[in-house]
Motif scaffolding. Sequence first.
Motif, PDB file in Angstrom:
ATOM      1  N   GLU A   1       0.524  -1.435   0.111  1.00  0.00           N
ATOM      2  CA  GLU A   1      -0.041  -0.065   0.166  1.00  0.00           C
ATOM      3  C   GLU A   1       0.377   1.258  -0.384  1.00  0.00           C
ATOM      4  O   GLU A   1       0.581   2.530  -0.485  1.00  0.00           O
ATOM      5  CB  GLU A   1      -1.202  -0.523   0.922  1.00  0.00           C
ATOM      6  CG  GLU A   1      -1.829  -1.271   1.462  1.00  0.00           C
ATOM      7  CD  GLU A   1      -2.587  -0.994   0.071  1.00  0.00           C
ATOM      8  OE1 GLU A   1      -2.908  -0.632  -1.101  1.00  0.00           O
ATOM      9  OE2 GLU A   1      -3.109  -2.131   0.173  1.00  0.00           O
ATOM     10  N   ILE A   2       2.343   1.126   0.611  1.00  0.00           N
ATOM     11  CA  ILE A   2       2.802   2.250   1.000  1.00  0.00           C
ATOM     12  C   ILE A   2       2.978   2.208  -0.642  1.00  0.00           C
ATOM     13  O   ILE A   2       3.615   3.560  -1.330  1.00  0.00           O
ATOM     14  CB  ILE A   2       4.027   2.512   1.871  1.00  0.00           C
ATOM     15  CG1 ILE A   2       2.741   2.564   2.848  1.00  0.00           C
ATOM     16  CG2 ILE A   2       5.043   3.718   1.520  1.00  0.00           C
ATOM     17  CD1 ILE A   2       4.190   2.185   4.352  1.00  0.00           C
ATOM     18  N   ASP A   3       3.931   1.489  -1.322  1.00  0.00           N
ATOM     19  CA  ASP A   3       4.267   1.453  -2.808  1.00  0.00           C
ATOM     20  C   ASP A   3       2.891   1.802  -3.994  1.00  0.00           C
ATOM     21  O   ASP A   3       3.412   3.253  -4.334  1.00  0.00           O
ATOM     22  CB  ASP A   3       3.865   0.313  -3.295  1.00  0.00           C
ATOM     23  CG  ASP A   3       5.996  -0.428  -3.333  1.00  0.00           C
ATOM     24  OD1 ASP A   3       6.764   0.847  -2.987  1.00  0.00           O
ATOM     25  OD2 ASP A   3       5.835  -1.535  -4.023  1.00  0.00           O
ATOM     26  N   GLN A   4       1.625   1.989  -3.648  1.00  0.00           N
ATOM     27  CA  GLN A   4       1.001   2.732  -4.163  1.00  0.00           C
ATOM     28  C   GLN A   4       0.948   3.834  -3.715  1.00  0.00           C
ATOM     29  O   GLN A   4       0.539   4.475  -4.864  1.00  0.00           O
ATOM     30  CB  GLN A   4      -0.533   1.686  -4.229  1.00  0.00           C
ATOM     31  CG  GLN A   4      -1.709   2.906  -4.598  1.00  0.00           C
ATOM     32  CD  GLN A   4      -1.873   2.329  -6.355  1.00  0.00           C
ATOM     33  OE1 GLN A   4      -1.780   1.045  -6.122  1.00  0.00           O
ATOM     34  NE2 GLN A   4      -1.577   3.126  -6.849  1.00  0.00           N
ATOM     35  N   LEU A   5       0.655   4.238  -2.890  1.00  0.00           N
ATOM     36  CA  LEU A   5       1.064   6.311  -2.448  1.00  0.00           C
ATOM     37  C   LEU A   5       2.262   6.432  -3.553  1.00  0.00           C
ATOM     38  O   LEU A   5       1.932   7.698  -3.360  1.00  0.00           O
ATOM     39  CB  LEU A   5       1.118   5.871  -1.519  1.00  0.00           C
ATOM     40  CG  LEU A   5      -0.212   5.407   0.108  1.00  0.00           C
ATOM     41  CD1 LEU A   5      -0.078   6.561   1.935  1.00  0.00           C
ATOM     42  CD2 LEU A   5      -1.312   6.226  -0.189  1.00  0.00           C
TER      43      LEU A   5
END
Length: 165
Positions: free
Chosen positions: A134-138
């Motif tokens: 999810e941090i990758d997605q951000l």
Amino acid sequence: MSVRPILRWPDPKLRLKAAPVTAFDADLRALADDLRDTMRAAPGIGITGPHIGVMARVVVLELSEASGVRVYVNPVVEWTSPEQTRHPEGSVSMPGVTEEVERPARVRIAYQDLDGAARVEEADGLLAVCHQHEIDQLDGIFWLHRLSRLKRERVIKRFEKLGRA
């Protein structure tokens, strides 16, 4: 609150970096509630603001009913273990396909809660995978880009085939 439309891959917004949250107010709480409801309806175990076209650094996770809903505002990975693990990943923006992704086995993240208080969390297993995903997605890194070119092309073909079915 409400279920919002989820952006579908290859929407270019999924490649944009989300902006830090600066206002810890009722609007942020409403966004977190909408993300929770949208994630559950998808269904999924994690979702970010960018998944619904809101370019804010907000993550909602619910790995199980027992663990409950967790909200992370402005999360960043502070540390990753040298040990790696492989786990199947997918996305609410690309439903129906998964592929194993290799990532660090443990992480420490820093984030803020809905009131703006600074927090730190260490995680392993599925929670560590979800934090990194999810941090990758951000950061505008869609999970496909953690795959080799060959695996990425196979996943895309499977997804396109599902769309035609």
